[in-house]
Design an enzyme around this catalytic site. Structure first.
Site, PDB file in Angstrom:
ATOM      1  N   LYS A 198     -48.413  23.221  27.347  1.00  0.00           N
ATOM      2  CA  LYS A 198     -47.408  23.332  28.413  1.00  0.00           C
ATOM      3  C   LYS A 198     -47.041  24.784  28.728  1.00  0.00           C
ATOM      4  O   LYS A 198     -46.661  25.105  29.851  1.00  0.00           O
ATOM      5  CB  LYS A 198     -46.142  22.557  28.025  1.00  0.00           C
ATOM      6  CG  LYS A 198     -46.338  21.054  27.828  1.00  0.00           C
ATOM      7  CD  LYS A 198     -46.437  20.302  29.136  1.00  0.00           C
ATOM      8  CE  LYS A 198     -46.577  18.797  28.906  1.00  0.00           C
ATOM      9  NZ  LYS A 198     -46.845  18.061  30.151  1.00  0.00           N
TER      10      LYS A 198
ATOM     11  N   GLU B  20     -37.832  18.889  33.955  1.00  0.00           N
ATOM     12  CA  GLU B  20     -37.763  17.588  33.301  1.00  0.00           C
ATOM     13  C   GLU B  20     -38.589  17.678  32.025  1.00  0.00           C
ATOM     14  O   GLU B  20     -39.452  18.551  31.911  1.00  0.00           O
ATOM     15  CB  GLU B  20     -38.348  16.506  34.220  1.00  0.00           C
ATOM     16  CG  GLU B  20     -39.875  16.368  34.189  1.00  0.00           C
ATOM     17  CD  GLU B  20     -40.642  17.574  34.713  1.00  0.00           C
ATOM     18  OE1 GLU B  20     -40.047  18.377  35.454  1.00  0.00           O
ATOM     19  OE2 GLU B  20     -41.831  17.727  34.354  1.00  0.00           O
TER      20      GLU B  20
ATOM     21  N   SER C  24     -53.921  18.784  22.767  1.00  0.00           N
ATOM     22  CA  SER C  24     -52.938  19.397  23.665  1.00  0.00           C
ATOM     23  C   SER C  24     -51.681  19.887  22.964  1.00  0.00           C
ATOM     24  O   SER C  24     -50.961  20.723  23.506  1.00  0.00           O
ATOM     25  CB  SER C  24     -52.555  18.412  24.772  1.00  0.00           C
ATOM     26  OG  SER C  24     -52.030  17.224  24.212  1.00  0.00           O
TER      27      SER C  24
END
Ligand SMILES: Cc1ncc(COP(=O)(O)O)c(C=O)c1O
Lengths: 391, 264
Positions: A96, A118, A375
């Site tokens: 991210k 969010e 990830s």
């Protein structure tokens, strides 16, 4: 200028379309902000100074490039060569941060003072809070009340980083509702605030912009595979919530003959069980009832607990370039433990979905090279898994 | 069947100096049909009927809660359009629905469902000008007026294009934000209404954040009328249709005593 048609994983059309998917379905209030963001991104992305600044912060702060790790034990057990792209080793513990550093630098450049975001699993929230701290921006993160509970560690991390976290109690009280609330905030604060969206979803230009910020995953992995194995992988696998880590790694291989596999949770299978619909600013596959009410997703993983998917994934599915199978929560729990025990790596529950699919389908990929996007790391999920596994 | 002509109706009332009052009622909540009747009996010029949606991003807590109650009670777009056929109130009815409701039904099919239910217009708050073509064409074909929203953030060159595509009236968004009651009327409310009045002859009606009778009067110093949303829905949830009647009458009286209607 934007093209009127788009090439695969090129720029979307002027209307923000990937085939028939995408677009900009937002209230009039947000149209100028989306247009301004598109222009600012286009200009920054073409500016070597911006690119240089982003590369520097990715290298010196986030720790890029992330390495490849070959899983020799597990690979031997499964009868294939299993290679992990280690996005879990980035600062803040997931992919991210790639997108967030890009957006936060862009927000600064646009003169915005505040980020709103969010978050589902809390990884995007933590990354946003981190970038805000680094760049001196205010940050507010909306998170579904269910997720606040199951990802308590990340809530505390965000607060430590100086962000305000607001629990969202409407609807399914998960990621979908956090997006609604972040959009409501943005409608009211659009003049001073940048909405730092956490995946390849939302109105144009987000799906395109967020993909470009994650392209680094695929670009690195392609070169690393060639370097290590002298060839492209046979299969590239990633989990899909909104689809950002998947699109990032796919982007490096879309022009090869590699199979591209995006793994969705059985309880949040937008591509598998959805129909084209419009929510959160985009036209894409969406789980909905017979009247178009958006259905609630149900997944053990907060980061994948989402009834929609980014529009470019809908496009890749519709033309058959990528496939989107599902795995069950039980398969994910097994995969989570499997990687920990065989390789000494605790994965995030999200990417444990990708591994669960590989483990299940290994018999069909004997002898192949399978590249999986790891990830994120699983520290955030340890509390939840203690309960699931009865410690 | 031909439904009341939304724009013709509002224009003829507006042109006498009468200020337009458009209460909003969430379809499917307890007592909603009676609330529609009560609002008309208390002086509404048109009624906006909300079709509840799972993800109402333009709505604040009160209308979110009403939508959820309606959905929990089993309301669907089909049930609401079926029930609304019962009301024969003599003023135009306009639905407010999120775009996925339209998209899922199909543009032409949804437009004809509205027409067949006696609906004169539609407001789709998450369908901006650039994405509105297909729906507007289908609505035009079914003689359903698509009310376009104009936002305070719009640059000057956008407003005439929004107004040109609008039918019925132009919905002048009162503030930066979602529906809900506020202590005072935002300065943006009259500023945007003024900008719109300068570029269109269509009725300009301010909605979102017009929270009581005195704010309605303030908005109408510039605008042709107001939508009353959360203030009406809150009363419906708390006090039922009688509370709606009382409130709409109060706003009507305030508007009528402030703005003298010319005898035409
Ligand atoms: C580690 C990790 N992987 C994947 C995801 C899912 O997001 P996306 O599909 O955008 O990669 C999340 C979201 O929270 C995450 O934290």
């Amino acid at each position: 200028m934007s093209p009127s048609t788009h090439s695969i994983m090129g720029e979307p059309t002027e209307a923000g379309r990937f085939g028939e998917f995408g677009g900009r379905f937002v209230p009039e209030t947000l149209i100028p902000a989306c247009q301004e963001l598109e222009a600012a991104f286009r200009e920054a992305w073409a500016d070597p100074i911006f690119r240089g600044d982003l590369d520097a912060v990715l290298r010196e702060y986030a720790g890029r490039p992330s390495i490849l790790t070959e899983c020799r034990q597990l690979g031997a057990q499964l009868g294939l060569r299993l290679v992990l792209k280690r996005e879990d080793l980035n600062h803040t513990g997931s992919h991210k941060i790639n997108n967030v550093l890009g957006q936060a630098l862009l927000a600064k450049r646009m003169g915005k003072k505040r980020l709103v975001a969010e978050t589902g699993a809390g990884q995007h929230g933590v990354a946003s809070a981190t970038a805000a701290a680094l760049l001196g921006l205010e940050c507010k993160v909306y998170m579904g009340a269910v997720d606040v509970e199951r990802q308590a560690l990340n809530v505390f991390r965000m607060k430590l980083l100086g962000a305000e976290v607001e629990a969202v109690h409407s609807g399914s009280r998960t990621l979908k509702d956090a997006v609604n609330e972040a959009m409501r905030d943005w409608v009211a604060t659009v003049e001073s605030t940048h909405y730092c969206l956490g995946s390849v979803m939302g109105p144009h230009p987000y799906p395109w912009m967020v993909r470009e910020f994650h392209r680094v995953i695929g670009t690195e992995a392609r070169a690393q595979c060639l370097d290590a194995y002298g060839a492209d992988p046979d299969v590239v696998v990633a989990c899909v919530g909104g689809g950002s880590n998947a699109i990032g790694i796919f982007s490096g291989f879309v022009d090869t003959s590699a199979r591209l596999v995006g793994v969705e949770p059985a309880g949040g299978a937008a591509v598998g069980r959805g129909h084209p619909g419009v929510v959160h600013g985009m036209r894409s596959y969406l789980m909905q009832d017979e009247y178009g009410q958006v259905q609630e997703a149900h997944s053990i993983s907060a980061g994948l607990d989402y009834p929609g998917v980014g529009p470019e994934h809908s496009y890749l599915a519709s033309i058959g370039r990528a496939e989107y199978p599902t795995v069950t929560d039980a398969e994910v729990v097994d995969a989570f433990q499997l990687l920990a025990r065989t390789e000494g790596i605790i994965p995030a529950l999200e990417c444990a979905h990708a591994l669960a699919w590989i483990a299940r389908e290994a018999a069909t990929m004997q002898g192949q090279t399978v590249l999986m996007n790891l990830s994120g790391r699983g520290d955030k999920d340890v509390g939840q898994m203690m309960e699931v596994l009865g410690s | 069947m031909t439904n009341p002509d939304l724009e013709g109706h509002l224009r003829s009332r507006r042109d006498t100096g009468h200020k337009l009052l458009v209460p909003y009622v969430t379809g499917g909540v307890n007592g909603w049909l009676d609330a529609v009747r009560a609002a008309v009996a208390s002086g509404a010029d048109a009624i906006e009927i909300g079709i509840p949606f799972s993800d109402p991003v333009m709505d604040g807590p009160v209308i979110q809660q009403a939508s959820q109650l309606a959905l929990d009670g089993g309301a669907t777009p089909v049930s609401i359009l079926h029930e609304v056929r019962e009301v024969d109130v003599g003023v135009p009815l306009v639905v407010m629905c999120y775009y996925n409701t339209v998209h899922h039904a199909g543009h032409a099919r949804f437009a004809s469902q509205l027409r067949d239910a006696g609906i004169s217009g539609a407001i789709v708050p998450d369908l901006p000008l650039e994405e509105s073509g297909e729906w507007c064409a289908a609505a035009d074909d079914a003689s359903v007026a698509t009310v376009m929203l104009a936002a305070p953030t719009a640059p000057d060159d956008r407003l005439p294009r929004v107004c040109a595509r609008a039918r019925g009236f132009v919905y002048s968004v009162g503030l930066l934000g979602v529906t809900g009651e506020r202590d005072s009327l935002a300065a943006t409310a009259t500023r945007l209404a003024g900008r719109l009045k300068a570029v269109t002859d269509r009725p300009v009606v301010v909605g979102v954040g017009v929270s009581n009778a005195s704010q309605a009067v303030e908005a109408c110093r510039v605008a042709d009328g107001v939508v009353q949303g959360a203030s009406v829905v809150r009363r419906l949830l708390e006090g039922g249709p009688d509370a709606v009647a009382e409130y709409v009458s109060e706003v009507r009286r305030a508007l009528d005593s402030e703005f003298v209607t010319s005898v035409s």
